[in-house]
Structures are given as C-alpha cells and as structure tokens.
Motif scaffolding. Structure first.
Motif, PDB file in Angstrom:
ATOM      1  N   THR A  16      57.440  36.490  49.617  1.00 56.73           N
ATOM      2  CA  THR A  16      57.325  35.638  48.436  1.00 56.73           C
ATOM      3  C   THR A  16      58.162  34.375  48.592  1.00 56.73           C
ATOM      4  O   THR A  16      58.088  33.483  47.736  1.00 56.73           O
ATOM      5  N   THR A  84      51.319  36.234  40.290  1.00 62.57           N
ATOM      6  CA  THR A  84      50.354  36.970  39.464  1.00 62.57           C
ATOM      7  C   THR A  84      48.960  36.978  40.113  1.00 62.57           C
ATOM      8  O   THR A  84      48.061  37.650  39.628  1.00 62.57           O
ATOM      9  N   LYS A  85      48.834  36.252  41.225  1.00 66.43           N
ATOM     10  CA  LYS A  85      47.551  36.279  41.954  1.00 66.43           C
ATOM     11  C   LYS A  85      47.673  37.098  43.241  1.00 66.43           C
ATOM     12  O   LYS A  85      46.724  37.183  44.015  1.00 66.43           O
ATOM     13  N   MET A  86      48.851  37.678  43.487  1.00 69.04           N
ATOM     14  CA  MET A  86      49.037  38.424  44.752  1.00 69.04           C
ATOM     15  C   MET A  86      48.139  39.655  44.797  1.00 69.04           C
ATOM     16  O   MET A  86      47.792  40.218  43.766  1.00 69.04           O
ATOM     17  N   LYS A  87      47.798  40.050  46.047  1.00 67.48           N
ATOM     18  CA  LYS A  87      46.925  41.218  46.245  1.00 67.48           C
ATOM     19  C   LYS A  87      47.593  42.149  47.272  1.00 67.48           C
ATOM     20  O   LYS A  87      48.461  41.714  48.036  1.00 67.48           O
ATOM     21  N   PRO A  88      47.160  43.410  47.336  1.00 68.37           N
ATOM     22  CA  PRO A  88      47.767  44.340  48.312  1.00 68.37           C
ATOM     23  C   PRO A  88      47.699  43.835  49.764  1.00 68.37           C
ATOM     24  O   PRO A  88      48.531  44.232  50.580  1.00 68.37           O
ATOM     25  N   ASP A  89      46.720  42.951  50.076  1.00 62.07           N
ATOM     26  CA  ASP A  89      46.652  42.472  51.470  1.00 62.07           C
ATOM     27  C   ASP A  89      47.809  41.532  51.821  1.00 62.07           C
ATOM     28  O   ASP A  89      47.926  41.105  52.968  1.00 62.07           O
ATOM     29  N   GLU A  90      48.668  41.242  50.840  1.00 66.67           N
ATOM     30  CA  GLU A  90      49.856  40.422  51.144  1.00 66.67           C
ATOM     31  C   GLU A  90      51.055  41.271  51.568  1.00 66.67           C
ATOM     32  O   GLU A  90      52.115  40.737  51.880  1.00 66.67           O
ATOM     33  N   LYS A 123      53.234  45.685  40.900  1.00 70.36           N
ATOM     34  CA  LYS A 123      51.954  45.975  40.259  1.00 70.36           C
ATOM     35  C   LYS A 123      50.829  45.262  41.012  1.00 70.36           C
ATOM     36  O   LYS A 123      49.790  45.852  41.314  1.00 70.36           O
ATOM     37  N   GLN A 124      51.057  43.983  41.329  1.00 74.23           N
ATOM     38  CA  GLN A 124      50.030  43.185  42.010  1.00 74.23           C
ATOM     39  C   GLN A 124      49.656  43.776  43.369  1.00 74.23           C
ATOM     40  O   GLN A 124      48.507  43.757  43.768  1.00 74.23           O
ATOM     41  N   ILE A 125      50.667  44.305  44.099  1.00 74.40           N
ATOM     42  CA  ILE A 125      50.378  44.839  45.439  1.00 74.40           C
ATOM     43  C   ILE A 125      50.091  46.352  45.391  1.00 74.40           C
ATOM     44  O   ILE A 125      50.012  47.018  46.424  1.00 74.40           O
ATOM     45  N   GLU A 126      49.958  46.851  44.169  1.00 77.00           N
ATOM     46  CA  GLU A 126      49.598  48.253  43.928  1.00 77.00           C
ATOM     47  C   GLU A 126      50.582  49.247  44.527  1.00 77.00           C
ATOM     48  O   GLU A 126      50.195  50.286  45.057  1.00 77.00           O
TER      49      GLU A 126
END
Ligand code: B16
Ligand code: MG
Length: 219
Positions: A16, A84-90, A123-126
């Motif tokens: 981040t 708030t736009k992050m995804k698990p692929d990060e 939460k964003q990256i699950e």
C-alpha cells in the motif's frame, strides 16, 4: 519453539506504500514542494501523524495542530479512494501459499500493523476472517519501535513473546519485534533490515518451516 507468526500488513501482505505515496505527494504539491519516492521510504511503518510531521519537515513548512489534523484527514480520504478498490490479487507474490502453510503447520497468526485502515484493507483482500488476532493503529497507543503492537498480538494469541516470529518490512518494526523479545524476519533489503534474525527479499518459494529454521540459526 515458534507457535505464532505476527504479520505486519503494509509491505508484507500488500504493497500500500504506493497509494500512501500518491496521497502524500498530492498534499506536498499543494503546499508547493516535491515529495520523492526516496522521501516515501521514510514513512514506511510510521504512523499517519508522524508521517505528516516528516512530510512537513521535508518541505520546511510549519502548520498549527488544527491544520495538521485537517491535512492528515484529507490525505487519508484520498488514500482511501485507492484502498477501497483493492482486490485479493494485490496480495504480494508467494503470500497466499505462505498463509496456507501457516495454517497447515498449526501455527497461530496475527496482524501487527500501525495502520488505522487495517480492517478496510483486510476486507478488500478477503483476509478479514483469516487471522486469530488483529492488532492495528486503532488499538495501540505506542508506535513501533515500541513493542506494544506485537506484545498485544502475542497476548491475544495466548503465546509468549519468544514463541513469536514477526514478519516486517520496516526497520522500526524489526526493532519493535526485538524490543519485545521475539524472532524477526526482515522483508526487503539487508541494508535496511540488517538487525533482523534473517532477511528475505519476498515470499515466493518460501515455506514457513524453512523460514523458522533460517531464523533459528541466528540466536
Ligand atoms: P494509516 P504497517 C503502516 O502500516 C504504513 O507502513 C505506514 O506507511 C502508514 O503511515 C501507517 O501504516 C499508518 O497508516 O494512515 O492507514 O493509519 O506497515 O505498520 O502495516
Ligand atoms: Mg510495513
């Protein structure tokens, strides 16, 4: 014997720092000075308000407490538009496999982060239900290198400090782990993280068992 792994968040599980950089840089430009990537290195692992103090020092700018509060809040709003736009692929390379290995080995896992945005990022990256304990900037009073964040993690996991291995990308985080009497793994460059029990470049191809063995070699 290692019973728990304590994970720093920014720089260990996700990157981040690049979003912090964009947001701090925008603030610096508004105030009329340049903020470089080299400057950004100084903010890793450091709390939001201390980051702002460092930024103002770089620019040679002085502000009132009220203005500082407003600047920090504005920076955080900008930063949050990215996280708030992050995804698990990060999640950083090798980390998903490493995390599976931690669970498979029956080890406990906790987050020890300075970030007040930890719940949002997890939460964003699950990974919000993965950890047995989450200790972040919302819970602690003393910033790294004070060991509070990791000692609280150990206590929430019900393990002794000497049974913990801390994974950290910031020198202040390594010092916090050592101050707490824990094993420490630096993630990044040995030039910066040389005090750690061992240093790795990243998690690709790194198993938890091999890392514990490597760490134990240096007592
Ligand atoms: P926030 P970590 C730290 O997270 C970051 O490395 C640091 O750059 C940031 O200033 C700090 O969190 C506070 O973040 O503004 O979200 O509360 O490395 O301790 O996981
Ligand atoms: Mg970090």
């Amino acid at each position: 014997m290692i019973k728990a792994i304590l994970f720093d968040l920014d720089g260990v599980i996700v990157d981040t720092a690049k979003y912090h950089y964009i947001a701090w840089k925008a603030l610096a430009e508004e105030m009329g000075f340049e903020f470089t990537l080299a400057h950004n290195e100084r903010l890793k692992g450091v709390s939001r308000m201390t980051s702002l103090e460092i930024l103002l020092e770089i620019g040679g700018v002085s502000k009132t407490d009220e203005e500082k509060k407003e600047l920090a809040e504005r920076k955080n709003e900008h930063y949050r538009t990215f996280i708030t736009k992050m995804k698990p692929d990060e999640i950083l390379p090798g980390m998903p496999e490493f995390l599976k290995g931690v669970k498979k080995a029956g080890l406990k896992a906790a987050i020890g982060s300075a970030s007040k945005n930890t719940p949002t990022i997890l939460k964003q990256i699950e990974l919000d239900t993965f950890f047995d304990a989450v200790v972040d900037g919302n819970k602690i009073a003393k910033a790294k290198p004070d060991p509070e964040v990791f000692l609280t993690g150990a206590s929430e996991l019900n393990v002794k400090p000497e049974e913990c291995m801390v994974l950290e990308d910031a020198a202040s985080g390594i010092e916090a782990a050592l101050n707490g009497g824990m094993y420490s793994v630096g993630v990044g460059s040995p030039d910066v993280l040389g005090k750690a029990h061992c240093v790795i470049a990243g998690f690709e191809g790194v198993s938890v068992e091999s890392l514990i063995a490597k760490c134990m070699q240096k007592r």
